[in-house]
Design a protein around this motif. Structure first.
Motif, PDB file in Angstrom:
ATOM      1  N   GLY B  16      -7.375 -31.829 -25.517  1.00  0.00           N
ATOM      2  CA  GLY B  16      -7.893 -32.383 -24.272  1.00  0.00           C
ATOM      3  C   GLY B  16      -6.846 -32.533 -23.186  1.00  0.00           C
ATOM      4  N   PRO B  21     -13.018 -32.384 -19.414  1.00  0.00           N
ATOM      5  CA  PRO B  21     -14.201 -33.183 -19.749  1.00  0.00           C
ATOM      6  C   PRO B  21     -13.922 -34.355 -20.698  1.00  0.00           C
ATOM      7  N   ALA B  22     -13.006 -34.163 -21.644  1.00  0.00           N
ATOM      8  CA  ALA B  22     -12.802 -35.191 -22.658  1.00  0.00           C
ATOM      9  C   ALA B  22     -11.445 -35.001 -23.321  1.00  0.00           C
ATOM     10  N   GLN B  66     -16.317 -42.125 -29.411  1.00  0.00           N
ATOM     11  CA  GLN B  66     -17.436 -41.738 -30.261  1.00  0.00           C
ATOM     12  C   GLN B  66     -16.894 -41.067 -31.527  1.00  0.00           C
ATOM     13  N   LEU B  84     -13.967 -38.600 -29.945  1.00  0.00           N
ATOM     14  CA  LEU B  84     -13.658 -38.200 -28.570  1.00  0.00           C
ATOM     15  C   LEU B  84     -13.950 -39.312 -27.588  1.00  0.00           C
ATOM     16  N   TYR B  86     -14.780 -39.394 -23.404  1.00  0.00           N
ATOM     17  CA  TYR B  86     -14.988 -38.604 -22.183  1.00  0.00           C
ATOM     18  C   TYR B  86     -14.130 -39.153 -21.048  1.00  0.00           C
TER      19      TYR B  86
ATOM     20  N   LEU C  68     -14.744 -28.323 -24.148  1.00  0.00           N
ATOM     21  CA  LEU C  68     -14.206 -29.621 -23.711  1.00  0.00           C
ATOM     22  C   LEU C  68     -12.747 -29.580 -23.311  1.00  0.00           C
ATOM     23  N   SER C  69     -12.058 -28.494 -23.632  1.00  0.00           N
ATOM     24  CA  SER C  69     -10.621 -28.470 -23.336  1.00  0.00           C
ATOM     25  C   SER C  69     -10.088 -27.056 -23.429  1.00  0.00           C
ATOM     26  N   PRO C  80      -5.268 -26.496 -27.001  1.00  0.00           N
ATOM     27  CA  PRO C  80      -6.413 -26.376 -27.917  1.00  0.00           C
ATOM     28  C   PRO C  80      -7.751 -26.282 -27.173  1.00  0.00           C
TER      29      PRO C  80
END
Lengths: 364, 364, 364, 364
Positions: B16, B21-22, B66, B84, B86, C68-69, C80
């Motif tokens: 991330g 996004p997260a 989460q 994760l 967000y 997400l990444s 990643p």
């Protein structure tokens, strides 16, 4: 899970006990085509050998290395390079009377706690003799680094309260302390002599530098260059502290002092005005000199009587005789260099994986 | 080769970017049957969150975690645990004007050197926001360690020249500096306020301790316990020095001073009288408290004008605005604890492999 | 030690349970600079999705993937890549009545034996739903391979005794069996319908080919290309046999028949006249087409009453209802392709480490 | 990245070239306390040695193994076990006239393609002589497995179209084909003689079984037991197909035929009525016999003239003389057993990591 392998793509596994038949290593992942001669290895092993001077212990072995695989017609083939040194001067009877007594500061107790028993002869695998494998492997790594213009230098920076004040690189291998300051080196030798007479030992600090390291080496986020250097240095026996660049000194600095301004160098590349960062930012090399310091404790083997316990926990007195270094520093220098070389060789290769397209920079 | 995974048998991979996004992590290798609740994770994330106090930066996010896998009916299942958070408060426009300018002390230049380009929004993956994954994973590790009676405590030992003189453990989480000395903590807060007014930042030292660690953890020769701790700590952003036990202080000690005599404790187990060795001998835990210190540089983001270059090497002036910590120390504490927990969980499990027969010591 | 990661330098970790919140993967080690769009991933996921046809099961989910990444402005960043799919159509109550009964041919018993308990909802992590992560990761690998001119094709070769006799590549994605022989495909569909009516299931063989693989991929001696392919294929649920090139047919051949003579091709490169070897010699790719076959057992979930035992070993009868495939073959094709792509991407990158100097061959 | 290491926690690295000074291996991760004698190793090496019979090649070496580390007073110490065999009968001149010609079916071309050059003497590292290291390591693994009641047996199942019809385990080591059917063994020997006269070679199938494997071994999802077995077997030179249990036969079975019903055995444990699954379900051992078959191609070295090319791509004729096996099967048996032993030892140890609490099952 075994812990005898270091490195990710340039990998070394060492093996062997102090008084077993042999010690050695296997280097797996050295690229094919590297010119390599047994003399490249022997030279570094000679630098770490004991019995070199009066500041070191008296075990006398030639430590003659054999290359058993991985080299053909003077070049590496891409297959594992196994090197070994037979043990020829092991005197295990020195250790029989202390095999059930835990030497303070040594690994005797912890190995028993871990494995249930141990090879007590000469410290078994916890002996510094294990570093022969590291130095042999490091010599291969140095040969690879040299091909890409990367060189290393290590030296004794400090013994007890005696710290080098002058940096004369040519001086380092001239004195038995491997100190770049001839005047301080002489004082260090006196101090070692004194410690030996007093049946005691001395701690100190070694510094290692790498030059010519291209920017870009190091892998975010856990395999940062300093993280692998930290692991490498802390894996050396007796090391209790490691610093990169300014090290613990950063605690006393402000951001405005510690930040190294970027500049364009005369050759068009980007560099920094100062080097508080020690050649690494965000875990990746900047191209500036990499600077590492490591603190070595005073050798635990001292001939004074010490209080301890035996395997059953009974209080006993112990005197550790035999052939021991009053200081580990001069012999630590080639080991620390070897470990830094292993880290850099590994990351030099790993950098080839970082981009979809990649151009190599060998000067060979 | 990727560097986003830490640990050998208890493994965490973080992923991330700061303004993606997260951010999150996957823990692979956590044994089945460990009671685990999302609150165990959230508690630790809350400790590292920004915007907690006036000594920390002002990014305001709940950082609500989460758990997406690996837990069933309140227990770990032995499968990967993915967690994760967000990103909700990413303000990328703050960074647009500096996306082509290399902030001194930051990873901007080195990431470009490595990968050819970078996600410049909020530092991308080099942001401290990556440590959310570490802290979440560390919370799982702590839960496992607690089952075996192992606990951790971390705190701010020193800020600039202000060093805690009293160790009152109950005080640590009461003050915003996480310093165990209430009086010194107050002075530290003043010093941080002053630095902020002066558009500057401060370095310092964090100490972490582990208690209840059984003897026998750590793998000779490269995966010594201190080697993996060293790697763990040096992988944290901003760390420039790491010490175990006496640390760099060993340079000034003699063997007769530094060796810790073994004794039989009242409960019949073997211990040492003093703890210069910091709980590790020969790379293996002794059962004494493990003591680690890490030096954090002053945060590189300061609002003063600084000289630097842009991507093309042209000299430019830069001012780094936005939400930045004048000191990283209080938020570093839970990260350092998390990394130590990861190392210990990994070695606790690895020790199960050391002997042909093995008896577990869970107190659960 | 965890087993949820595949690959050495191009690494994928999958995670998630059939009826947990989500399933997904992290790809670590994808080089920076690869153009990547979420549509590249979604396309492959759509190919493996259930409910596509009357030969597949009826679970209806869009399986919409999120990245997400690791991607910035349409290119991979070298960090990643985490991708996930939320589970939206999990009907756990279907499984409650069999949670204490061991379905024959399933992993229920062995997971209990291993971990002491299991997430029984929908097979938990042993569900084929785990392969979503593989296919998503494989799509990234395929994107990388395409950059270097490597393409893959997979298809149903055999169902029960029905074997494709014609290879019409354009036909593969036109029929619901993904069989390259239109006539045999139609027979296969009939056979599947029959098996469903009879509450039974069918086994078969999938074949996967890779073209444009340069000579030189594969690492002696344990990470031979076929060894990593073998591992990849055997890690797919239901696979009981794997062949390379001639496969088990070699038992019936003589050396003079099986040896493929080398020739110089028209373009000056070296090739072979025939391809009994299936594109790999000595564990290293030859440049010829890589040919892999895998045998998939008939799905264990059948609606017939079966004899089995419960957790306590008591004999019970079980009927496995729910949404199950009478054949796994058409959905196996994209999974097998994904696994082959992962192996080839990994070895394509590893080959960059084989020589001191290295020239890349990207056609990008 | 190097490929000379196999296993995750019980790890073996092999090294050495056919005509280099020595071949050998290092086993890292063998637990401490295992009784081990050099005779345990030598016995297995003697089984794989050449020159044993008229069906094998004529290289005559004692292959006497030395243990250089990791054993003390008859027990493993938990440190790396290095074993080596010096090469004494290497006749490199046999290979000089073919060093620039690519032998069909051999690794000559692919090694050149990978590394740019190769050690051509006796096939260098691609020689079957490398398997000495595997067999030595496998002998250690077998010793460990035996402690936990696990035993292995391997044999020649099929040579060309001759397949064993009787399974008389005591017969296996009595005939030079290692075939459990004495009558078929005699036919096989005749067939080998015939092939030798015709300057040709023969393929076949070896089967290996493991008994006493406890349920629970194998790691979802990529390190399934069959996945690691598949990799192990495909890493052996000449192997082109691998099957578990029913193998490719599953293509012809229906679910109702292939599913093995669970039952409670007389001793109260859970088993299956039949064993189509070959001892593994969902990647995890069931406790039933593990059954593996591997197809070995006919040896590529045949004395007939063959068409090929030289390094420059020029068409040439080649005749491969020297000491070669007309069939590899009898000598493949101990190698396949060794590889299966390595996989099982690795997973036996890994299973200790699967649960928070763990009880060992050694019968020692």
């Amino acid at each position: 899970m075994p812990g005898n392998t270091f490195g990710h793509v340039f990998r070394v596994t060492t093996w062997g006990e102090s008084h077993g038949p042999a010690v050695g290593c296997t280097v797996d992942g050295c690229p094919a085509g590297l010119p390599l001669d047994v003399a490249d290895i022997q030279r570094e092993l000679d630098r770490r050998r004991v019995g070199q001077s009066r500041v070191s212990s008296q075990r006398r072995e030639a430590d003659e290395v054999q290359i058993l695989s991985g080299v053909f017609e003077g070049r590496t083939t891409g297959t594992p390079i196994t090197m070994l040194v037979y043990n020829t001067d092991a005197k295990s009877h020195h250790y029989e009377n202390i095999k059930d007594r835990y030497r303070p500061g040594h690994a005797d107790y912890t190995w028993d706690a871990k494995y249930g028993f141990r090879d007590w002869r000469g410290g078994g695998r916890s002996s510094a003799r294990e570093t022969i494998g590291r130095v042999a492997a490091g010599a291969v790594a140095r040969r690879l680094l040299a091909t890409f213009g990367i060189t290393l230098v290590g030296y004794t920076l400090q013994l007890a309260d005696l710290r080098a004040e002058v940096f004369d690189e040519a001086e380092i291998e001239r004195n038995i302390m491997r100190c770049p300051d001839a005047r301080v080196a002489a004082l260090m030798v006196e101090r070692v002599d004194q410690a030996r007479r007093e049946l005691d030992s001395l701690g100190g600090i070694v510094e290692v530098r790498a030059r010519g390291v291209p920017p870009g080496l190091g892998e975010p986020v856990f395999d940062k260059l300093q993280a692998d250097i930290g692991k490498a240095m802390f894996s050396i026996p007796a090391i209790k502290g490691v610093e990169i660049g300014e090290g613990f000194g950063v605690a006393m600095l402000r951001g405005s002092q510690n930040n190294d301004p970027f500049i364009r160098r005369d050759d068009g590349t980007i560099g920094t005005v100062s080097n508080h960062h020690g050649g690494i930012l965000g875990g990746i090399s900047t191209g500036e000199e990499i600077v590492v310091r490591l603190a070595a404790k005073p050798p635990a083997s001292i001939a004074q009587p010490q209080q301890t316990v035996d395997r059953d926990g009974n209080p006993v007195t112990i005197e550790v005789h035999g052939r021991h270094d009053p200081t580990v520093l001069p012999r630590l220098v080639p080991v620390a260099e070897a470990m830094l070389a292993l880290v850099l060789a590994d990351h030099l290769l790993r950098q080839r994986l970082a981009r979809v397209t990649w151009e190599d920079r060998s000067d060979d």
